[in-house]
Motif scaffolding. Structure first.
Motif, PDB file in Angstrom:
ATOM      1  N   LEU A 110      41.519   7.181  20.066  1.00 27.16           N
ATOM      2  CA  LEU A 110      41.830   7.769  18.758  1.00 27.16           C
ATOM      3  C   LEU A 110      41.153   7.005  17.633  1.00 27.16           C
ATOM      4  CD1 LEU A 110      45.579   8.704  19.179  1.00 27.16           C
ATOM      5  CD2 LEU A 110      43.626  10.242  19.100  1.00 27.16           C
ATOM      6  N   ARG A 111      41.085   5.680  17.737  1.00 28.11           N
ATOM      7  CA  ARG A 111      40.365   4.900  16.724  1.00 28.11           C
ATOM      8  C   ARG A 111      38.891   5.266  16.721  1.00 28.11           C
ATOM      9  NH1 ARG A 111      44.011   0.882  18.216  1.00 28.11           N
ATOM     10  NH2 ARG A 111      42.625   0.074  19.835  1.00 28.11           N
ATOM     11  N   ILE A 149      37.573   8.137  17.625  1.00 28.91           N
ATOM     12  CA  ILE A 149      37.450   9.477  17.044  1.00 28.91           C
ATOM     13  C   ILE A 149      37.559   9.400  15.524  1.00 28.91           C
ATOM     14  CG2 ILE A 149      38.613  11.703  16.828  1.00 28.91           C
ATOM     15  CD1 ILE A 149      39.295  11.426  19.844  1.00 28.91           C
ATOM     16  N   ALA A 150      38.479   8.583  15.030  1.00 35.74           N
ATOM     17  CA  ALA A 150      38.638   8.437  13.575  1.00 35.74           C
ATOM     18  C   ALA A 150      37.372   7.853  12.959  1.00 35.74           C
ATOM     19  CB  ALA A 150      39.838   7.555  13.268  1.00 35.74           C
ATOM     20  N   ASN A 151      36.769   6.874  13.624  1.00 37.16           N
ATOM     21  CA  ASN A 151      35.528   6.292  13.107  1.00 37.16           C
ATOM     22  C   ASN A 151      34.400   7.315  13.074  1.00 37.16           C
ATOM     23  OD1 ASN A 151      36.721   3.810  12.752  1.00 37.16           O
ATOM     24  ND2 ASN A 151      36.052   3.008  14.720  1.00 37.16           N
ATOM     25  N   THR A 184      34.704  10.641  12.921  1.00 38.23           N
ATOM     26  CA  THR A 184      34.952  11.755  12.004  1.00 38.23           C
ATOM     27  C   THR A 184      34.795  11.341  10.555  1.00 38.23           C
ATOM     28  OG1 THR A 184      37.333  11.334  12.125  1.00 38.23           O
ATOM     29  CG2 THR A 184      36.444  13.042  13.573  1.00 38.23           C
ATOM     30  N   THR A 185      34.885  10.037  10.244  1.00 33.70           N
ATOM     31  CA  THR A 185      34.614   9.621   8.869  1.00 33.70           C
ATOM     32  C   THR A 185      33.164   9.882   8.527  1.00 33.70           C
ATOM     33  OG1 THR A 185      34.223   7.344   9.573  1.00 33.70           O
ATOM     34  CG2 THR A 185      36.426   7.878   8.781  1.00 33.70           C
ATOM     35  N   THR A 224      32.832  13.557   7.352  1.00 37.91           N
ATOM     36  CA  THR A 224      33.211  13.818   5.963  1.00 37.91           C
ATOM     37  C   THR A 224      32.142  13.308   5.018  1.00 37.91           C
ATOM     38  OG1 THR A 224      34.499  11.779   5.866  1.00 37.91           O
ATOM     39  CG2 THR A 224      35.692  13.786   6.438  1.00 37.91           C
TER      40      THR A 224
END
Length: 92
Positions: free
Chosen positions: A50-51, A53-55, A57-58, A61
């Motif tokens: 999850l970390r 994926i968060a990295n 997806t930033t 954006t």
């Protein structure tokens, strides 16, 4: 004699129930340890994914923001181009 026998049977049944519950508690604890209580557990791997994926997806954006700025810049350049064309036509 019968009441004494019933008391002994009740105590044996209660002891068997306590032992069975203890066995289930131990089994559940082992499963929960595998899920998240130790290093390298399934929960730790999921959290790491999850970390990641968060990295990633930033970045997505940021790309959307850059695209928005480029669209704005393109519109400004078209306006300048239109003004230059009008200026050249007015001169000639």
């Amino acid at each position: 004699m019968v009441p004494g026998l019933l008391l002994v049977l009740t105590m044996l049944a209660a002891t068997a129930l306590v032992v069975a519950v203890a066995g289930y508690v131990v089994a559940i604890t082992r499963v929960l340890d595998r899920v998240g209580a130790r290093s390298g557990s399934d929960l730790e791997r999921v959290a790491g994914a999850l970390r990641g994926i968060a990295n990633e997806t930033t970045m997505l954006t940021a790309v959307a923001d850059v695209n928005s700025e480029l669209r704005s810049l393109g519109a400004t350049l078209q306006t300048i181009d239109g003004n230059l064309v009008a200026f050249v036509q007015a001169q000639g």
